[in-house]
Design a protein around this motif. Structure first.
Motif, PDB file in Angstrom:
ATOM      1  N   ALA A  54      -1.635   6.282  10.035  1.00 52.36           N
ATOM      2  CA  ALA A  54      -1.747   7.549  10.764  1.00 52.36           C
ATOM      3  C   ALA A  54      -2.571   8.585  10.008  1.00 52.36           C
ATOM      4  N   LYS A  55      -2.685   8.411   8.701  1.00 55.81           N
ATOM      5  CA  LYS A  55      -3.443   9.357   7.880  1.00 55.81           C
ATOM      6  C   LYS A  55      -4.923   9.004   7.762  1.00 55.81           C
ATOM      7  N   LEU A  56      -5.312   7.850   8.277  1.00 59.82           N
ATOM      8  CA  LEU A  56      -6.697   7.426   8.132  1.00 59.82           C
ATOM      9  C   LEU A  56      -7.671   8.366   8.837  1.00 59.82           C
ATOM     10  N   SER A  57      -7.163   9.115   9.813  1.00 63.80           N
ATOM     11  CA  SER A  57      -8.032  10.072  10.511  1.00 63.80           C
ATOM     12  C   SER A  57      -8.508  11.186   9.578  1.00 63.80           C
ATOM     13  N   LYS A  58      -7.802  11.365   8.455  1.00 63.20           N
ATOM     14  CA  LYS A  58      -8.188  12.393   7.485  1.00 63.20           C
ATOM     15  C   LYS A  58      -9.235  11.902   6.495  1.00 63.20           C
ATOM     16  N   PHE A  59      -9.573  10.631   6.597  1.00 64.86           N
ATOM     17  CA  PHE A  59     -10.511  10.020   5.660  1.00 64.86           C
ATOM     18  C   PHE A  59     -11.837  10.793   5.660  1.00 64.86           C
ATOM     19  N   GLY A  60     -12.244  11.251   4.492  1.00 60.87           N
ATOM     20  CA  GLY A  60     -13.513  11.964   4.363  1.00 60.87           C
ATOM     21  C   GLY A  60     -13.440  13.460   4.615  1.00 60.87           C
ATOM     22  N   THR A  61     -12.241  13.995   4.878  1.00 57.82           N
ATOM     23  CA  THR A  61     -12.098  15.439   5.093  1.00 57.82           C
ATOM     24  C   THR A  61     -12.438  16.192   3.808  1.00 57.82           C
ATOM     25  N   PRO A  62     -13.280  17.232   3.868  1.00 57.58           N
ATOM     26  CA  PRO A  62     -13.608  18.008   2.660  1.00 57.58           C
ATOM     27  C   PRO A  62     -12.361  18.613   2.017  1.00 57.58           C
ATOM     28  N   ALA A  63     -12.354  18.701   0.683  1.00 59.84           N
ATOM     29  CA  ALA A  63     -11.179  19.201  -0.041  1.00 59.84           C
ATOM     30  C   ALA A  63     -10.812  20.613   0.383  1.00 59.84           C
ATOM     31  N   LEU A  64     -11.814  21.469   0.609  1.00 60.16           N
ATOM     32  CA  LEU A  64     -11.523  22.845   1.019  1.00 60.16           C
ATOM     33  C   LEU A  64     -10.778  22.860   2.349  1.00 60.16           C
ATOM     34  N   GLN A  65     -11.178  21.995   3.279  1.00 62.33           N
ATOM     35  CA  GLN A  65     -10.516  21.952   4.578  1.00 62.33           C
ATOM     36  C   GLN A  65      -9.068  21.476   4.417  1.00 62.33           C
ATOM     37  N   VAL A  66      -8.837  20.566   3.479  1.00 64.49           N
ATOM     38  CA  VAL A  66      -7.464  20.115   3.203  1.00 64.49           C
ATOM     39  C   VAL A  66      -6.615  21.299   2.741  1.00 64.49           C
ATOM     40  N   THR A  70       0.833  -1.203   0.000  1.00 64.26           N
ATOM     41  CA  THR A  70       0.000   0.000   0.000  1.00 64.26           C
ATOM     42  C   THR A  70       0.867   1.252   0.000  1.00 64.26           C
ATOM     43  N   ARG A  71       0.497   2.203  -0.854  1.00 68.04           N
ATOM     44  CA  ARG A  71       1.290   3.417  -1.009  1.00 68.04           C
ATOM     45  C   ARG A  71       0.604   4.677  -0.471  1.00 68.04           C
ATOM     46  N   GLU A  72      -0.731   4.681  -0.413  1.00 66.55           N
ATOM     47  CA  GLU A  72      -1.467   5.874   0.011  1.00 66.55           C
ATOM     48  C   GLU A  72      -2.832   5.479   0.557  1.00 66.55           C
ATOM     49  N   VAL A  73      -3.457   6.420   1.274  1.00 73.75           N
ATOM     50  CA  VAL A  73      -4.750   6.144   1.889  1.00 73.75           C
ATOM     51  C   VAL A  73      -5.783   5.738   0.835  1.00 73.75           C
ATOM     52  N   PHE A  74      -5.745   6.346  -0.344  1.00 75.13           N
ATOM     53  CA  PHE A  74      -6.740   6.046  -1.364  1.00 75.13           C
ATOM     54  C   PHE A  74      -6.699   4.589  -1.796  1.00 75.13           C
ATOM     55  N   ASN A  75      -5.569   3.922  -1.566  1.00 76.61           N
ATOM     56  CA  ASN A  75      -5.495   2.490  -1.875  1.00 76.61           C
ATOM     57  C   ASN A  75      -6.520   1.696  -1.070  1.00 76.61           C
ATOM     58  N   VAL A  76      -6.868   2.197   0.125  1.00 71.35           N
ATOM     59  CA  VAL A  76      -7.882   1.517   0.935  1.00 71.35           C
ATOM     60  C   VAL A  76      -9.224   1.540   0.206  1.00 71.35           C
TER      61      VAL A  76
END
Length: 238
Positions: free
Chosen positions: A203-215, A178-184
């Motif tokens: 560790a990045k899974l907590s960002k799952f579903g974060t709106p693009a603007l917030q990113v 696995t290389r990135e969260v999107f692989n999930v």
């Protein structure tokens, strides 16, 4: 985050394994010789025993080190004896180019749950599925990330692999490297049963579903904080 695909942690650092387990992020663990080398493991069997004792009720995969059928069979039996949830990782192919179908079949027929690893082609997927005993079950680990590293889209391979794996009872497809969260998300969409994820991506899974603007906002905040800590300024006239 609601997913059907199971998430396993990929690594060989016991403290990191404990940390992700405490967060409830994973339902199993995988490791391999390269990860053990990176983690500085000097006693493989001692590490394996401690890991099984720490996670007695979760799936955990350990890989054989041998490069001959006889040695792999002997090592696999030692590893399998460590716990009822241990899966023994056997590469689908040896460095010589010879496949390990006979080894996988013998172990599976003997009741060992085999995690067939280092798979990169559909032919290898078929070999693994054919060799696994459905009464025992097993895992077929396709290295989607390493396929992508060659510039090839791994998604068609993973979809076809899922179809093949699910023709036999108790055979699970695992998305490996696995290389990135999107692989999930991709693992879920292609029908994988499991995806194994290293701690830095977990560790990045907590960002799952974060709106693009917030990113975008969070990114600029990070820039601002780094600028402030550096103390840099750009001289301007006037």
């Amino acid at each position: 985050m609601t997913l059907n695909v199971k998430i396993y942690a990929d690594g060989a650092e016991l403290n990191a394994m404990k940390a992700v387990a405490a967060q409830g992020l994973v339902s199993g663990f995988t490791t391999n010789p390269s990860l053990m080398k990176a983690a500085g493991i000097t006693d493989y069997l001692a590490f394996a025993k401690e890991a099984v004792a720490t996670f007695p009720d979760q799936s955990i995969s350990f890989e054989v080190f041998g490069n001959t059928p006889e040695r792999m069979l002997a090592e696999a039996k030692v590893l399998a004896s460590l716990g009822k949830h241990v899966a023994v990782k056997v590469p689908v192919i040896r460095a010589s180019g010879d496949d390990n179908a006979a080894v996988i079949r013998e172990l599976s027929d003997a009741g060992v749950q085999v995690n067939v690893t280092a798979i990169t082609t559909l032919t290898q997927v078929k070999l693994a599925v054919d060799a696994l005993n459905p009464a025992v079950g097993g895992i077929v680990s396709v290295f989607a990330g390493r396929v992508a590293d060659t510039g090839v889209d791994p998604l068609p391979l993973m979809r076809q692999a899922a179809e093949l794996c699910h023709t036999k009872d108790n055979v699970e497809l695992l998305w490996a490297s696995t290389r990135e969260v999107f692989n999930v998300v991709q693992a879920e969409q292609t029908g994988c049963d499991i995806i194994t994820v290293p701690p830095k991506i977990l560790a990045k899974l907590s960002k799952f579903g974060t709106p693009a603007l917030q990113v975008s906002i969070d990114t600029v905040k990070t820039f601002d904080a780094d600028i402030a800590s550096l103390g840099f300024t750009i001289p301007v006239e006037g």
